[in-house]
Design a protein around this motif. Structure first.
Motif, PDB file in Angstrom:
ATOM      1  N   VAL A  72     -20.964  19.762 -74.905  1.00 49.90           N
ATOM      2  CA  VAL A  72     -20.749  18.888 -73.751  1.00 49.90           C
ATOM      3  C   VAL A  72     -21.894  19.032 -72.745  1.00 49.90           C
ATOM      4  CG1 VAL A  72     -19.270  18.449 -71.744  1.00 49.90           C
ATOM      5  CG2 VAL A  72     -18.241  18.811 -73.997  1.00 49.90           C
ATOM      6  N   ALA A  73     -22.295  20.265 -72.482  1.00 49.00           N
ATOM      7  CA  ALA A  73     -23.362  20.511 -71.505  1.00 49.00           C
ATOM      8  C   ALA A  73     -24.678  19.861 -71.945  1.00 49.00           C
ATOM      9  CB  ALA A  73     -23.554  22.014 -71.318  1.00 49.00           C
ATOM     10  N   ASP A  74     -25.013  19.955 -73.230  1.00 49.69           N
ATOM     11  CA  ASP A  74     -26.254  19.356 -73.721  1.00 49.69           C
ATOM     12  C   ASP A  74     -26.182  17.830 -73.709  1.00 49.69           C
ATOM     13  OD1 ASP A  74     -27.337  21.828 -74.056  1.00 49.69           O
ATOM     14  OD2 ASP A  74     -27.229  21.854 -76.246  1.00 49.69           O
ATOM     15  N   ILE A  75     -25.012  17.267 -74.031  1.00 50.46           N
ATOM     16  CA  ILE A  75     -24.857  15.812 -73.979  1.00 50.46           C
ATOM     17  C   ILE A  75     -25.013  15.315 -72.544  1.00 50.46           C
ATOM     18  CG2 ILE A  75     -23.216  13.916 -74.291  1.00 50.46           C
ATOM     19  CD1 ILE A  75     -22.069  15.456 -76.676  1.00 50.46           C
ATOM     20  N   ALA A  76     -24.468  16.077 -71.608  1.00 55.71           N
ATOM     21  CA  ALA A  76     -24.517  15.686 -70.200  1.00 55.71           C
ATOM     22  C   ALA A  76     -25.944  15.628 -69.660  1.00 55.71           C
ATOM     23  CB  ALA A  76     -23.675  16.645 -69.360  1.00 55.71           C
ATOM     24  N   LYS A  77     -26.879  16.285 -70.320  1.00 58.44           N
ATOM     25  CA  LYS A  77     -28.272  16.283 -69.876  1.00 58.44           C
ATOM     26  C   LYS A  77     -29.005  15.004 -70.267  1.00 58.44           C
ATOM     27  CE  LYS A  77     -28.568  21.342 -70.229  1.00 58.44           C
ATOM     28  NZ  LYS A  77     -29.142  22.481 -71.002  1.00 58.44           N
ATOM     29  N   VAL A  81     -26.275   8.976 -70.535  1.00 61.60           N
ATOM     30  CA  VAL A  81     -24.854   9.301 -70.720  1.00 61.60           C
ATOM     31  C   VAL A  81     -24.198   9.443 -69.355  1.00 61.60           C
ATOM     32  CG1 VAL A  81     -23.205  11.002 -71.569  1.00 61.60           C
ATOM     33  CG2 VAL A  81     -25.190  10.379 -72.968  1.00 61.60           C
ATOM     34  N   LYS A  82     -23.301   8.527 -69.053  1.00 61.21           N
ATOM     35  CA  LYS A  82     -22.612   8.532 -67.760  1.00 61.21           C
ATOM     36  C   LYS A  82     -21.169   9.001 -67.870  1.00 61.21           C
ATOM     37  CE  LYS A  82     -26.165   6.735 -65.569  1.00 61.21           C
ATOM     38  NZ  LYS A  82     -27.120   6.537 -66.671  1.00 61.21           N
ATOM     39  N   SER A  83     -20.657   9.046 -69.100  1.00 67.97           N
ATOM     40  CA  SER A  83     -19.272   9.470 -69.321  1.00 67.97           C
ATOM     41  C   SER A  83     -19.193  10.253 -70.619  1.00 67.97           C
ATOM     42  CB  SER A  83     -18.351   8.249 -69.381  1.00 67.97           C
ATOM     43  OG  SER A  83     -17.031   8.623 -69.750  1.00 67.97           O
ATOM     44  N   ILE A  84     -18.438  11.357 -70.607  1.00 68.56           N
ATOM     45  CA  ILE A  84     -18.210  12.142 -71.822  1.00 68.56           C
ATOM     46  C   ILE A  84     -16.698  12.331 -71.952  1.00 68.56           C
ATOM     47  CG2 ILE A  84     -18.699  14.253 -73.090  1.00 68.56           C
ATOM     48  CD1 ILE A  84     -21.125  14.669 -71.293  1.00 68.56           C
ATOM     49  N   SER A  85     -16.144  11.792 -73.014  1.00 65.62           N
ATOM     50  CA  SER A  85     -14.703  11.863 -73.218  1.00 65.62           C
ATOM     51  C   SER A  85     -14.391  12.572 -74.521  1.00 65.62           C
ATOM     52  CB  SER A  85     -14.096  10.451 -73.229  1.00 65.62           C
ATOM     53  OG  SER A  85     -14.783   9.618 -74.159  1.00 65.62           O
ATOM     54  N   ILE A  86     -13.156  13.027 -74.644  1.00 61.03           N
ATOM     55  CA  ILE A  86     -12.775  13.790 -75.834  1.00 61.03           C
ATOM     56  C   ILE A  86     -11.306  13.560 -76.162  1.00 61.03           C
ATOM     57  CG2 ILE A  86     -12.137  15.888 -74.563  1.00 61.03           C
ATOM     58  CD1 ILE A  86     -13.562  17.471 -76.834  1.00 61.03           C
ATOM     59  N   GLY A 105     -19.666  19.091 -67.751  1.00 61.86           N
ATOM     60  CA  GLY A 105     -19.904  17.663 -67.597  1.00 61.86           C
ATOM     61  C   GLY A 105     -18.889  16.749 -68.261  1.00 61.86           C
ATOM     62  N   LEU A 106     -17.819  17.300 -68.823  1.00 60.45           N
ATOM     63  CA  LEU A 106     -16.783  16.449 -69.415  1.00 60.45           C
ATOM     64  C   LEU A 106     -16.111  15.636 -68.319  1.00 60.45           C
ATOM     65  CD1 LEU A 106     -15.470  15.918 -72.243  1.00 60.45           C
ATOM     66  CD2 LEU A 106     -13.619  17.418 -71.506  1.00 60.45           C
ATOM     67  N   THR A 107     -15.962  14.340 -68.546  1.00 63.23           N
ATOM     68  CA  THR A 107     -15.397  13.475 -67.508  1.00 63.23           C
ATOM     69  C   THR A 107     -13.976  12.991 -67.803  1.00 63.23           C
ATOM     70  OG1 THR A 107     -16.426  11.534 -68.536  1.00 63.23           O
ATOM     71  CG2 THR A 107     -17.668  12.650 -66.793  1.00 63.23           C
ATOM     72  N   ARG A 108     -13.553  13.058 -69.084  1.00 57.44           N
ATOM     73  CA  ARG A 108     -12.208  12.562 -69.389  1.00 57.44           C
ATOM     74  C   ARG A 108     -11.640  13.228 -70.627  1.00 57.44           C
ATOM     75  NH1 ARG A 108     -13.155   7.372 -70.521  1.00 57.44           N
ATOM     76  NH2 ARG A 108     -12.639   7.428 -72.744  1.00 57.44           N
ATOM     77  N   ILE A 109     -10.354  13.537 -70.593  1.00 49.29           N
ATOM     78  CA  ILE A 109      -9.622  14.016 -71.753  1.00 49.29           C
ATOM     79  C   ILE A 109      -8.586  12.963 -72.142  1.00 49.29           C
ATOM     80  CG2 ILE A 109      -7.867  15.675 -72.530  1.00 49.29           C
ATOM     81  CD1 ILE A 109      -9.416  17.859 -71.129  1.00 49.29           C
ATOM     82  N   ASN A 110      -8.592  12.580 -73.420  1.00 47.65           N
ATOM     83  CA  ASN A 110      -7.565  11.705 -73.976  1.00 47.65           C
ATOM     84  C   ASN A 110      -6.546  12.610 -74.675  1.00 47.65           C
ATOM     85  OD1 ASN A 110      -9.434   9.830 -73.145  1.00 47.65           O
ATOM     86  ND2 ASN A 110      -9.860   9.017 -75.177  1.00 47.65           N
ATOM     87  N   LEU A 111      -5.399  12.776 -74.080  1.00 41.61           N
ATOM     88  CA  LEU A 111      -4.414  13.745 -74.556  1.00 41.61           C
ATOM     89  C   LEU A 111      -3.402  13.080 -75.483  1.00 41.61           C
ATOM     90  CD1 LEU A 111      -3.467  16.701 -74.295  1.00 41.61           C
ATOM     91  CD2 LEU A 111      -2.065  15.981 -72.348  1.00 41.61           C
ATOM     92  N   LYS A 144      -9.442  18.371 -62.312  1.00 40.61           N
ATOM     93  CA  LYS A 144     -10.801  18.693 -62.727  1.00 40.61           C
ATOM     94  C   LYS A 144     -11.569  17.496 -63.290  1.00 40.61           C
ATOM     95  CE  LYS A 144     -10.212  23.019 -61.713  1.00 40.61           C
ATOM     96  NZ  LYS A 144     -11.036  23.748 -60.715  1.00 40.61           N
ATOM     97  N   MET A 145     -10.850  16.554 -63.900  1.00 42.04           N
ATOM     98  CA  MET A 145     -11.479  15.401 -64.546  1.00 42.04           C
ATOM     99  C   MET A 145     -10.418  14.341 -64.784  1.00 42.04           C
ATOM    100  SD  MET A 145     -11.869  17.010 -68.380  1.00 42.04           S
ATOM    101  CE  MET A 145     -12.445  18.586 -67.745  1.00 42.04           C
ATOM    102  N   ASP A 146     -10.817  13.231 -65.359  1.00 49.61           N
ATOM    103  CA  ASP A 146      -9.857  12.168 -65.627  1.00 49.61           C
ATOM    104  C   ASP A 146      -9.010  12.491 -66.859  1.00 49.61           C
ATOM    105  OD1 ASP A 146      -8.687   9.824 -64.805  1.00 49.61           O
ATOM    106  OD2 ASP A 146     -10.567   8.729 -64.732  1.00 49.61           O
ATOM    107  N   LEU A 147      -7.866  11.848 -66.931  1.00 48.18           N
ATOM    108  CA  LEU A 147      -6.910  12.084 -68.013  1.00 48.18           C
ATOM    109  C   LEU A 147      -6.258  10.784 -68.434  1.00 48.18           C
ATOM    110  CD1 LEU A 147      -5.053  13.948 -69.796  1.00 48.18           C
ATOM    111  CD2 LEU A 147      -3.512  14.041 -67.813  1.00 48.18           C
ATOM    112  N   ILE A 148      -6.178  10.577 -69.742  1.00 47.33           N
ATOM    113  CA  ILE A 148      -5.360   9.507 -70.317  1.00 47.33           C
ATOM    114  C   ILE A 148      -4.324  10.159 -71.225  1.00 47.33           C
ATOM    115  CG2 ILE A 148      -5.276   7.485 -71.829  1.00 47.33           C
ATOM    116  CD1 ILE A 148      -8.102   6.855 -71.122  1.00 47.33           C
ATOM    117  N   ILE A 149      -3.069   9.834 -71.035  1.00 40.96           N
ATOM    118  CA  ILE A 149      -2.035  10.214 -71.991  1.00 40.96           C
ATOM    119  C   ILE A 149      -2.092   9.187 -73.117  1.00 40.96           C
ATOM    120  CG2 ILE A 149       0.411  10.635 -72.371  1.00 40.96           C
ATOM    121  CD1 ILE A 149      -0.872  12.647 -70.487  1.00 40.96           C
TER     122      ILE A 149
END
Length: 307
Positions: A72-77, A81-86, A105-111, A144-149
């Motif tokens: 995540v840290a390397d992608i954020a560099k 890349v303006k958004s990193i989701s997982i 730099g993670l901006t969103r978790i899709n839970l 800490k960051m955005d969240l989608i259920i």
């Protein structure tokens, strides 16, 4: 879309790729972090877009990947890349890991939370699902960051859970810069687990629309909410029906499958395009060079037939 690892710690009964401890697949892969980042940079440069959402969507559970925070840290560099989701089932998350991911730099978790009822959650996960822990983390993530259920609707299993999950998403503070809930429809996949019949998309959206009207909640999301737009497609170095020679590099994930790379020079394609992975099913050879016919090129995924 970045896939650093295969395999999963659960065995969801609807899994489209048949992952987990009970999987029929015979091989797992872990992709080196630096290789992933280097290849992503090439793709980003080719796209020539100033807004890239790097979506980490492992073929399984991404937090089995040991270098996830560093990835995540390397992608954020990467400047574009303006958004990193997982995507994650949440069971391997901790508050400390969430903190580290946010700092990286993670901006969103899709839970992938499919039910608030323990029995239903266990049944759909195929194993005991730590619902209490995941619910607690769902309250923490939005700090800490955005969240989608992101539940999957499996007809006959979690029909009555969708509205509960939507209300839970609002309660925990999900959806600051995105929808709080993103319900997915179960789709049939040839190599996946298919416990029920697929519901057509118009039926799926009608169900969501009816629930919206009945309960006064928002369940249907549009692509525009995620800033999705078309961009240049990455060039395909092979054409369907083309015959080439390829070097076998390793076994594939299915019995009888091998993976190979093109070993012929192509004056029409740069070197970095010809050296692409090709899946060859029903291959009796385990090493050496083989002659194959390209049978599939859709989405830059290449399938070859042994000649």
């Amino acid at each position: 879309e970045i896939k650093p690892i295969t395999s999963c710690n659960l065995g969801c009964i609807y899994c489209s790729v048949d992952e987990g401890p009970l999987s029929r697949r015979k091989m797992d892969f872990v992709v080196e972090k630096d290789y992933l980042v280097d290849e992503l940079k090439k793709l980003v440069e080719y796209k020539q877009e100033d807004y890239i959402d790097a979506h980490i969507n492992a073929q399984g559970e991404p937090f089995l990947y040991a270098d996830m925070v560093e990835l995540v840290a390397d992608i954020a560099k990467i400047p574009q890349v303006k958004s990193i989701s997982i995507d994650t089932n949440g069971t391997l998350l901790t508050k400390q890991l969430i903190d580290e991911l946010a700092q990286a730099g993670l901006t969103r978790i899709n839970l992938s939370l499919n039910a608030l009822d323990q029995k239903i959650a266990d049944k759909m996960a195929g194993f005991p699902y730590n619902l209490k822990k995941v619910k607690e983390l769902a309250y923490y993530i939005p700090k800490k960051m955005d969240l989608i259920i992101a539940p999957l609707w499996l007809p006959g299993y979690n029909d009555d859970e969708l509205v509960k999950l939507a209300k839970f998403a609002e309660e925990v503070g999900a959806g600051k810069n995105c929808p709080p809930i993103g319900i997915q429809n179960f789709l049939y996949y040839r190599f996946g687990r298919n416990p029920v019949k697929q519901v057509e998309m118009d039926v799926f959206y009608k169900k969501l629309h009816d629930l919206e009207l009945k309960h006064g909640i928002k369940l249907i999301n549009r692509e525009s909410m995620f800033n999705i737009r078309k961009s240049k497609e990455y060039p395909k170095p092979f054409k369907k029906g083309q015959v080439i020679k390829a070097q076998i590099v390793c076994p594939g994930r299915f019995p009888g499958e091998i993976l190979a790379v093109n070993c012929e020079s192509d004056k029409f394609s740069p070197a970095n395009l010809t050296n692409r992975l090709i899946s060859i099913p029903n291959c009796h050879k385990q090493e050496g060079i083989v002659k194959i016919k390209i049978r599939r090129t859709k989405h830059n995924i290449f399938l070859g037939e042994l000649l």
